[in-house]
Design a protein around this motif. Structure first.
Motif, PDB file in Angstrom:
ATOM      1  N   MET A   6     -53.527   3.378  -3.437  1.00 48.02           N
ATOM      2  CA  MET A   6     -53.978   2.530  -4.210  1.00 48.02           C
ATOM      3  C   MET A   6     -54.744   2.925  -5.653  1.00 48.02           C
ATOM      4  N   ASP A   7     -55.010   4.209  -5.576  1.00 46.08           N
ATOM      5  CA  ASP A   7     -55.498   4.549  -6.912  1.00 46.08           C
ATOM      6  C   ASP A   7     -54.673   5.272  -7.869  1.00 46.08           C
ATOM      7  N   GLU A   8     -53.127   5.082  -7.294  1.00 44.95           N
ATOM      8  CA  GLU A   8     -52.052   5.556  -8.114  1.00 44.95           C
ATOM      9  C   GLU A   8     -51.406   4.239  -8.660  1.00 44.95           C
ATOM     10  N   ILE A   9     -51.088   3.295  -7.887  1.00 44.99           N
ATOM     11  CA  ILE A   9     -50.394   2.140  -8.314  1.00 44.99           C
ATOM     12  C   ILE A   9     -51.220   0.951  -7.825  1.00 44.99           C
ATOM     13  N   ASP A  10     -50.497  -0.227  -7.914  1.00 48.03           N
ATOM     14  CA  ASP A  10     -51.120  -1.523  -7.682  1.00 48.03           C
ATOM     15  C   ASP A  10     -50.175  -2.007  -6.578  1.00 48.03           C
ATOM     16  N   PHE A  11     -50.745  -2.818  -5.583  1.00 45.95           N
ATOM     17  CA  PHE A  11     -49.702  -3.346  -4.435  1.00 45.95           C
ATOM     18  C   PHE A  11     -50.076  -4.835  -4.525  1.00 45.95           C
ATOM     19  N   THR A  12     -49.021  -5.552  -3.881  1.00 43.82           N
ATOM     20  CA  THR A  12     -49.109  -6.806  -3.510  1.00 43.82           C
ATOM     21  C   THR A  12     -49.403  -7.218  -2.199  1.00 43.82           C
ATOM     22  N   ASP A  13     -49.499  -8.740  -2.135  1.00 36.41           N
ATOM     23  CA  ASP A  13     -49.814  -8.909  -0.746  1.00 36.41           C
ATOM     24  C   ASP A  13     -48.549  -8.226   0.365  1.00 36.41           C
ATOM     25  N   MET A  14     -49.212  -8.133   1.515  1.00 36.12           N
ATOM     26  CA  MET A  14     -48.329  -7.528   2.612  1.00 36.12           C
ATOM     27  C   MET A  14     -47.059  -8.588   2.834  1.00 36.12           C
ATOM     28  N   TYR A  15     -45.920  -7.739   3.120  1.00 31.36           N
ATOM     29  CA  TYR A  15     -44.810  -8.686   3.407  1.00 31.36           C
ATOM     30  C   TYR A  15     -44.079  -8.242   4.724  1.00 31.36           C
ATOM     31  N   ASN A  16     -44.471  -7.025   5.235  1.00 28.02           N
ATOM     32  CA  ASN A  16     -44.059  -6.648   6.549  1.00 28.02           C
ATOM     33  C   ASN A  16     -45.147  -5.674   7.121  1.00 28.02           C
ATOM     34  N   LEU A  17     -45.299  -5.454   8.437  1.00 24.56           N
ATOM     35  CA  LEU A  17     -46.371  -4.681   9.151  1.00 24.56           C
ATOM     36  C   LEU A  17     -45.284  -3.948  10.192  1.00 24.56           C
ATOM     37  N   SER A  18     -45.520  -2.613  10.051  1.00 21.46           N
ATOM     38  CA  SER A  18     -44.660  -1.641  10.654  1.00 21.46           C
ATOM     39  C   SER A  18     -45.632  -0.708  11.447  1.00 21.46           C
ATOM     40  N   GLY A  19     -45.333   0.305  12.233  1.00 23.85           N
ATOM     41  CA  GLY A  19     -45.985   1.276  12.801  1.00 23.85           C
ATOM     42  C   GLY A  19     -45.468   2.625  13.024  1.00 23.85           C
ATOM     43  N   GLN A  20     -46.193   3.710  12.958  1.00 21.40           N
ATOM     44  CA  GLN A  20     -45.462   4.984  13.106  1.00 21.40           C
ATOM     45  C   GLN A  20     -45.375   5.028  14.771  1.00 21.40           C
ATOM     46  N   GLN A  21     -44.037   5.570  14.809  1.00 20.74           N
ATOM     47  CA  GLN A  21     -43.860   6.119  16.330  1.00 20.74           C
ATOM     48  C   GLN A  21     -43.024   7.351  16.297  1.00 20.74           C
ATOM     49  N   ALA A  22     -42.874   7.996  17.378  1.00 14.87           N
ATOM     50  CA  ALA A  22     -42.297   9.197  17.440  1.00 14.87           C
ATOM     51  C   ALA A  22     -40.907   9.426  18.189  1.00 14.87           C
ATOM     52  N   LEU A  23     -39.833   9.766  17.914  1.00 17.35           N
ATOM     53  CA  LEU A  23     -38.392  10.129  18.323  1.00 17.35           C
ATOM     54  C   LEU A  23     -38.379  11.405  18.960  1.00 17.35           C
ATOM     55  N   VAL A  24     -37.964  11.311  20.145  1.00 18.38           N
ATOM     56  CA  VAL A  24     -37.902  12.678  20.828  1.00 18.38           C
ATOM     57  C   VAL A  24     -36.653  12.720  21.722  1.00 18.38           C
ATOM     58  N   PRO A  25     -35.976  13.743  22.040  1.00 22.37           N
ATOM     59  CA  PRO A  25     -34.845  13.949  22.844  1.00 22.37           C
ATOM     60  C   PRO A  25     -35.023  13.429  24.040  1.00 22.37           C
ATOM     61  N   GLU A  26     -34.167  12.806  24.813  1.00 18.53           N
ATOM     62  CA  GLU A  26     -34.127  12.070  26.053  1.00 18.53           C
ATOM     63  C   GLU A  26     -34.920  12.732  27.332  1.00 18.53           C
ATOM     64  N   ALA A  27     -34.720  14.192  27.307  1.00 22.91           N
ATOM     65  CA  ALA A  27     -35.195  14.872  28.388  1.00 22.91           C
ATOM     66  C   ALA A  27     -36.366  15.553  27.958  1.00 22.91           C
ATOM     67  N   SER A  28     -37.088  15.049  26.720  1.00 23.93           N
ATOM     68  CA  SER A  28     -38.088  15.765  26.259  1.00 23.93           C
ATOM     69  C   SER A  28     -39.652  15.481  27.424  1.00 23.93           C
ATOM     70  N   PRO A  29     -40.440  16.518  27.485  1.00 28.95           N
ATOM     71  CA  PRO A  29     -41.642  15.961  28.497  1.00 28.95           C
ATOM     72  C   PRO A  29     -42.347  15.168  27.617  1.00 28.95           C
ATOM     73  N   ILE A  30     -42.188  14.957  26.467  1.00 26.64           N
ATOM     74  CA  ILE A  30     -43.354  14.196  25.497  1.00 26.64           C
ATOM     75  C   ILE A  30     -43.174  12.583  26.018  1.00 26.64           C
ATOM     76  N   MET A  63     -45.087  -4.347  -1.698  1.00 24.63           N
ATOM     77  CA  MET A  63     -44.392  -4.188  -3.028  1.00 24.63           C
ATOM     78  C   MET A  63     -45.450  -3.312  -4.049  1.00 24.63           C
ATOM     79  N   GLY A  64     -44.761  -2.316  -4.370  1.00 21.06           N
ATOM     80  CA  GLY A  64     -45.575  -1.310  -5.419  1.00 21.06           C
ATOM     81  C   GLY A  64     -45.370  -1.694  -6.578  1.00 21.06           C
ATOM     82  N   VAL A  65     -46.306  -1.639  -7.711  1.00 19.24           N
ATOM     83  CA  VAL A  65     -46.170  -1.883  -9.045  1.00 19.24           C
ATOM     84  C   VAL A  65     -47.054  -0.894  -9.839  1.00 19.24           C
ATOM     85  N   ALA A  66     -46.436  -0.640 -11.023  1.00 14.07           N
ATOM     86  CA  ALA A  66     -47.461   0.379 -11.776  1.00 14.07           C
ATOM     87  C   ALA A  66     -48.652  -0.345 -12.294  1.00 14.07           C
TER      88      ALA A  66
END
Length: 228
Positions: free
Chosen positions: A68-92, A176-179
């Motif tokens: 927000m110090d670098e560019i301007d933002f519009t209203d939010m149009y989607n809400l996501s979240g970070q998740q981890a992907l691991v191999p099927e056999a992973s102990p995680i 959306m990001g705008v200068a």
């Protein structure tokens, strides 16, 4: 994939954010074809905006206090979240298991900052793109790949032998990001986003591209705790 990518079969750009950009062109110019798409990766989005190469970023861009110090933002149009992907056999199995993992993330995204804060003992691999990060997981250079769930949704066809750790690590407000210095354009974009949600077009295009008929558009303003 699913949000904004170039189809290897047709050469056309496709996805939810592509369709939204076309609707924006329709609102601006009365013609959904009057839009030029430029390919970006996480680390190039903001510089290309600041340099005037592009007018608006619609590319899974998370609103953060630093950005927000670098560019301007519009209203939010989607809400996501970070998740981890691991191999099927992973102990995680849970986010806490990432504490000593080797985690691949894309440069310029929010995952690197989040992982440093949440798991200071983990080893981070900073790679040029989400594709490179996924390949690091495939080759076992990394034991986990962290990205927004929107990115992982788009990789489902490639994920045989891998699984997503269920719990979200963060909430990621996408806008959306705008200068800087374009208040009239921001006002127009916010009006467009409100109409895009209220008219049912958001749900229509989300269902078309992502396939989740139950998903509702997010509110316009992110919760304060979502902004890092």
């Amino acid at each position: 994939p699913l949000y904004g990518f170039q189809s290897p079969k047709t050469g056309a750009v496709e996805g939810f954010e592509i369709d939204m950009a076309k609707e924006l062109a329709r609102a601006l110019f009365g013609d959904p074809s009057k839009v030029e798409f430029r390919q970006v990766v996480s680390r190039t989005r903001i510089p290309m905006l600041q340099e005037g190469v592009i007018d608006v970023v619609i590319a899974n861009l998370t609103q953060t206090r630093k950005r927000m110090d670098e560019i301007d933002f519009t209203d939010m149009y989607n809400l996501s979240g970070q998740q981890a992907l691991v191999p099927e056999a992973s102990p995680i199995r849970t986010p806490s298991d990432l504490g000593t993992a080797t985690i691949a993330v894309a440069k310029g995204g929010t995952a690197a900052q989040t992982m440093r804060e949440m798991f200071p003992q983990a080893k981070l691999l900073l790679l040029d793109s989400h594709g490179d990060s996924f390949q690091a997981l495939v080759s076992r250079r990394a034991t986990a790949f962290v990205a927004d769930d929107t990115t992982l949704q788009g990789m489902q066809e490639k994920l045989k032998g891998f699984r997503v750790v269920p719990d979200r690590l963060t909430f990621e407000p996408h806008a959306m990001g705008v200068a800087k210095g374009k208040p009239e354009f921001i006002a127009f974009l916010n009006s467009f986003i409100r109409d895009f949600k209220a008219s049912g077009k958001w749900k229509e295009l989300y269902r078309k591209n992502i396939g989740d008929a139950r998903r509702e558009p997010p509110p316009g303003t992110p919760e304060p705790q979502w902004l890092r």
